[in-house]
Design an enzyme around this catalytic site. Structure first.
Site, PDB file in Angstrom:
ATOM      1  N   HIS A   1       2.148   2.081  -3.245  1.00 42.91           N
ATOM      2  CA  HIS A   1       0.981   3.093  -4.178  1.00 42.91           C
ATOM      3  C   HIS A   1       1.257   4.683  -4.230  1.00 42.91           C
ATOM      4  O   HIS A   1       1.019   5.460  -4.627  1.00 42.91           O
ATOM      5  CB  HIS A   1      -0.152   2.416  -3.269  1.00 42.91           C
ATOM      6  CG  HIS A   1      -0.246   1.304  -4.803  1.00 42.91           C
ATOM      7  ND1 HIS A   1      -1.012   1.310  -5.674  1.00 42.91           N
ATOM      8  CD2 HIS A   1      -1.303  -0.111  -4.090  1.00 42.91           C
ATOM      9  CE1 HIS A   1      -0.896   0.118  -6.453  1.00 42.91           C
ATOM     10  NE2 HIS A   1      -0.943  -0.400  -5.020  1.00 42.91           N
TER      11      HIS A   1
ATOM     12  N   GLU B   1       1.162  -1.381   0.039  1.00 42.45           N
ATOM     13  CA  GLU B   1      -0.290  -0.383   0.323  1.00 42.45           C
ATOM     14  C   GLU B   1       0.461   0.961  -0.101  1.00 42.45           C
ATOM     15  O   GLU B   1      -0.027   2.400  -0.809  1.00 42.45           O
ATOM     16  CB  GLU B   1      -0.548  -0.035   1.309  1.00 42.45           C
ATOM     17  CG  GLU B   1      -2.067  -1.064   1.369  1.00 42.45           C
ATOM     18  CD  GLU B   1      -2.909  -1.398   0.033  1.00 42.45           C
ATOM     19  OE1 GLU B   1      -3.175  -0.563  -0.763  1.00 42.45           O
ATOM     20  OE2 GLU B   1      -2.693  -2.805  -0.173  1.00 42.45           O
TER      21      GLU B   1
END
Length: 961
Positions: free
Chosen positions: A362, A359
């Protein structure tokens, strides 16, 4: 976003095939010019994204510049209603009579628009026309008037109402129950890929980036968090306003209204917080620490700082996506956020750090630079998957995390990408359903593996510099794959790293077609040359496909086995065959292609080279990198399964495992041996297979044992799980005795079992145990109120090797007065028949006597039908088949209403499939093992005292790898 779905929509890549006879191209020297593709294009032009009238793409007549979103919610008392106002500053790009936005499940719209190009604008009423199928909200002037002119600027205001959804999408309601039984409600978001439109009307496409200012009205007892820090000046009791975001995609907007508690930390000037339900702050520390070091690792690697002033993580009780990279506010399933040393496993510790790495990656790939359209989903998910490992490798270098990558994402990609349903990485989609179906192997694991290949082939310096250029040049914008390729090309040119073709041609050969190459390596031992051919790998070994790729190659040999340099020394340039003569190896030396197995392909050698590799592995295994050892095993197994190699080559190769100490090879071996065990366990000669595996596993099991060892290598925790499971499965007395003792000391003396080993300790400890201990665990099952423990007990009780214990356990399913739920009581049989031949026989014996009572456990779900189908999956002998069919005949005659009409057909199909496997594999495996015992007294695992002494030295050197 960390989630996986299936997809079968395909994009066809047209290839212009040049010559079938290929040549191998060495990297060019700095003095040589870069080769260019001339004449006919190698690839068809990529499909242009279709946003013409009548499809699901928004018109290109307007674009958003900023949003001001204001929401009112009373979720604190469980109210599912919310209201909202959104002001959208837009620019008209070309004259239009209407403005089209997205919406979903919102209503009661009132809309106006004012010009931002005049000093004293007047609000113009708009008529709002929803189009349900495409979820378009079409805005037109209520009274006839001129069109919205090109290059004009406007502000749209829309008032609306909505309902907090209960399906974990959009702006949804969730809840948790505290230790006192009180229910707490919260409102949270999950917008990827097309759910921002549920919270507010918007341009819900990833390339329509804009600034967002969020304000939320909520009960004063609750707090709100979002992508940006709180704007204290604009906030008050019950009203939380946030600072304006940089330009970003709608699907990355997030906000949470809750009574969560948090833990705070800071590193390199970035404040980070971890939020979750009350009472869990003591389990937030690992997620916080991992977040701090992972963010620092990524920022350093990319050479690009994190772009926002803060970074939060939140654990959500109900969260379907697994995890979500909302910019500045990553959200997770709450179980992926909590960890403590006493009760949590090492696997969970690793998984938390890996998910955070995904994550957080990202935050650069997807957030700072987004994708132009979901066609290029891999452009963010592939990088996030790769850097979930790379960030952990930087932050926690002792973990050797790429061994985990190899046995998970890398092999998952190879398996799924060989299927007929595989699609290219770059693959056009349009509808919300099509977009959702892109979250699969071909957007995650495959592109991660391809990117990892080029990270190695082009050197980390070229790769890293290219990423820095890509992120720096394109920040706050949206890109497609050609932007990435241009950055890599610029990096290679700038650093003087010559490539034999353009990055566009090389990389698009991997992103524009499904599948991957099978390289067949055939040596001419007299001439000292190697012939390498490529075609797409498929299970059918007679397939005549002519697909080709630009394949980076490198080699290790008996005399040159330095695995540190993984850069490509040769390329196979989109052609089917080549002959290479400059890899130095005598006829007695082995050759290995694909150093560290960094390339994304399978490699098939000639029989003689396999023999040389096997001999070297048995005497000097450290001459092969652990990931190469793992893939040699798995590729050989795959080639045996597809009739490309004989079983003897695989079985001889497995013999080197007596000297293996690393996780990835043993994990791979466990996969192979567990498959063989599943099919052979019903055979009269099964004990030969058991003896064979025990001889392989005993040396390492003696060292690793069933207890954690202070100071041992991190991956030994993973290795021990594999070894205990496999050793006890094949009847190792040492495994039985040590595990039984470990479980007994826990049950009666309170000696703690390490959390990582609890599952293995229970199952292994109950395989050969006393009736008293077995009964104790049954009692613990019935008295426990912890669902996780109950699941563990059920699974482990089925591991018993005693028919009488298993029958006693299975009878619990019929006692409707005990504490078992319906789903629990109907899982007992599976726990037994899936574990062993004894478990399957006991299950049949139980049903022969109790089939009608078992069938009556439900009037509608037909549990007997499900049980019989499940048992058929594990039937591998004529005796089992005869017994199951006899039982089915009785049920069909005396209780046909308890089963479905297709039961017999399904059972016959499953048994036929099992017997077909045995027809091909049973004799070659068992005969080879039996012959080895007959000839040597034991399988040909070692050959001499010299080999044993050399192997002992190998064990000392293993830790260097």
């Amino acid at each position: 976003m960390a989630r996986w779905l299936l997809n079968s929509f395909s994009l066809i890549l047209l290839l212009a095939v040049g010559s079938l006879q290929a040549r191998l191209i060495l990297p060019l020297s700095p003095d040589d010019g870069q080769l260019e593709t001339k004449g006919a294009a190698l690839f068809a032009a990529p499909r242009v994204d279709d946003n013409s009238a009548g499809n699901y793409r928004l018109p290109n007549t307007t674009e958003p510049e900023s949003y001001n979103v204001e929401l009112w919610t009373n979720v604190h008392n469980g109210d599912t209603q919310f209201t909202g106002t959104v002001n959208i500053d837009i620019r008209v790009l070309s004259e239009t009579s209407n403005i089209t936005l997205h919406y979903r499940q919102t209503s009661n719209f009132e809309a106006t628009i004012i010009s931002r190009d005049v000093a004293t604008p007047t609000a113009i009423p708009l008529t709002v026309t929803p189009e349900l199928q495409r979820e378009f909200l079409v805005l037109t002037r209520t009274t006839a008037g001129e069109a919205f002119g090109a290059n004009t600027n406007w502000t749209i205001t829309i008032y609306y109402t909505g309902i907090h959804r209960s399906d974990m999408g959009g702006f949804y309601i969730s809840s948790y129950t505290d230790d006192d039984g009180k229910q707490h409600f919260l409102a949270t978001t999950q917008f990827e890929s097309t759910n921002a439109r549920h919270a507010f009307p918007c341009y819900d496409e990833p390339a329509r980036r804009a600034n967002f200012t969020i304000t939320i009205h909520h009960d004063p007892s609750y707090t709100a968090i979002s992508n940006m820090p709180v704007n204290s000046t604009a906030s008050s009791s019950g009203v939380t306003a946030f600072q304006t975001t940089p330009k970003m995609s709608t699907y990355l907007v997030a906000f949470i209204v809750s009574d969560f508690e948090s833990t705070t930390g800071e590193l390199n000037g970035i404040r980070q917080r971890v939020f979750s339900r009350k009472g869990k702050q003591d389990q937030q520390e690992w997620a916080l620490w991992s977040g701090l070091v992972v963010e620092s690792s990524l920022a350093s690697y990319f050479g690009v700082p994190f772009a926002l002033p803060k970074l939060d993580q939140a654990g959500i009780p109900d969260f379907s996506a697994g995890a979500m990279e909302n910019w500045g506010l990553a959200t997770y399933r709450e179980q992926y956020m909590w960890w403590n040393k006493q009760n949590s496993t090492i696997n969970l510790k690793t998984n938390i750090a890996n998910i955070i790495g995904h994550e957080y990656a990202h935050m650069w790939f997807g957030d700072l630079v987004s994708v132009k359209w979901w066609t290029y989903l891999w452009l963010k998910e592939g990088f996030a998957t790769l850097f979930s490992y790379e960030s952990n490798d930087i932050a926690f270098p002792l973990w050797d995390t790429y061994q985990i990558f190899h046995v998970s994402d890398y092999n998952s990609a190879l398996i799924n990408d060989a299927l007929a349903s595989a699609v290219p990485m770059t693959h056009y989609v349009q509808t919300p359903t099509e977009i959702s179906n892109r979250y699969n192997t071909f957007s995650y694991a495959k592109p991660a593996s391809v990117l990892y290949m080029f990270k190695n082939a082009w050197t980390d310096k070229v790769f890293r510099t290219g990423l820095n250029k890509y992120l720096t040049k394109n920040k706050y914008t949206s890109c497609d794959e050609w932007d990435l390729f241009a950055s890599f090309q610029e990096s290679a040119d700038e650093l003087g790293f010559k490539l034999p073709a353009s990055v566009d041609d090389i990389f698009s050969s991997w992103s524009h077609q499904a599948g991957y190459p099978l390289l067949t390596v055939t040596r001419n031992y007299n001439a000292g040359t190697i012939t390498i051919t490529q075609k797409r790998y498929v299970a059918n070994n007679t397939d005549t496909n002519t697909a080709t790729w630009y394949v980076p190659l490198n080699f290790a040999t008996a005399n040159k086995n330095d695995y540190r340099d993984t850069s490509a020394t040769h390329y196979l340039l989109n052609v089917t065959e080549t002959v290479i003569s400059d890899v130095e190896a005598s006829s007695d030396d082995w050759i290995l292609v694909n150093i560290q197995n960094s390339g994304y392909y399978r490699t098939l050698y000639d029989t003689q080279n396999y023999g040389l590799i096997t001999a070297a592995l048995k005497s000097q295994p450290w001459r092969f990198h652990p990931r190469n050892r793992a893939q040699l095993l798995y590729d050989t197994y795959i080639f045996v399964s597809t009739d490309r190699l004989s079983h003897s080559i695989l079985l001889e190769l497995l013999g080197y495992l007596t000297n293996e100490q690393q996780y990835a090879p043993w994990s791979t071996a466990n996969t192979i041996l567990t498959v063989y065990d599943r099919y052979l366990r019903g055979d009269d000669l099964y004990y030969h297979f058991q003896n064979f595996v025990r001889l392989l596993i005993d040396p390492i099991f003696d060292q690793i044992g069933v207890n954690e060892i202070p100071g041992e290598h991190y991956l030994n925790n993973y290795l021990r799980i594999v070894l205990v499971s496999l050793a006890c499965q094949v009847g190792s007395n040492d495994c039985y005795n040590q595990s039984a003792k470990k479980l007994s000391e826990y049950l009666y003396n309170g000696t703690a079992i390490e959390a990582t080993l609890k599952t293995q300790a229970y199952c292994a400890g109950l395989r050969s145990t006393t009736n008293d201990i077995y009964s104790r665990v049954q009692s613990d099952l019935l008295s426990s109120s912890d669902s996780t423990d109950r699941s563990l007990f059920i699974s482990s009780l089925g591991c018993s090797g005693s028919t009488s214990q298993l029958l006693d356990f299975l009878r619990l399913s019929l006692d409707t007065a005990n504490s078992l739920s319906y789903s629990e009581r109907t899982s007992l049989l599976n726990s037994a028949y899936s574990r062993s031949e004894i478990g399957l026989t006991a299950s049949l014996e139980f049903l022969e006597t109790n089939w009608e009572a078992y069938a009556k456990l439900s009037d509608s779900a037909k549990p007997l039908d499900a049980a019989l189908r499940g048992i058929a999956t594990y039937v591998v002998s004529e005796k089992q088949k005869t017994r199951l069919n006899a039982l089915v005949d009785i049920v069909k005659a005396e209780g046909p209403s308890y089963i479905n009409d297709d039961l017999s057909t399904t059972i016959d199909s499953r048994i036929t499939s099992n017997f077909a496997w045995l027809e091909v594999n049973r004799d070659p495996v068992l005969n080879w093992i039996e012959d080895s015992f007959r000839e040597n007294g034991s399988p040909s695992l070692t050959s001499s005292i010299t080999t044993i002494l050399v192997s002992a030295m190998a064990l000392l050197l293993f830790r260097l790898y």
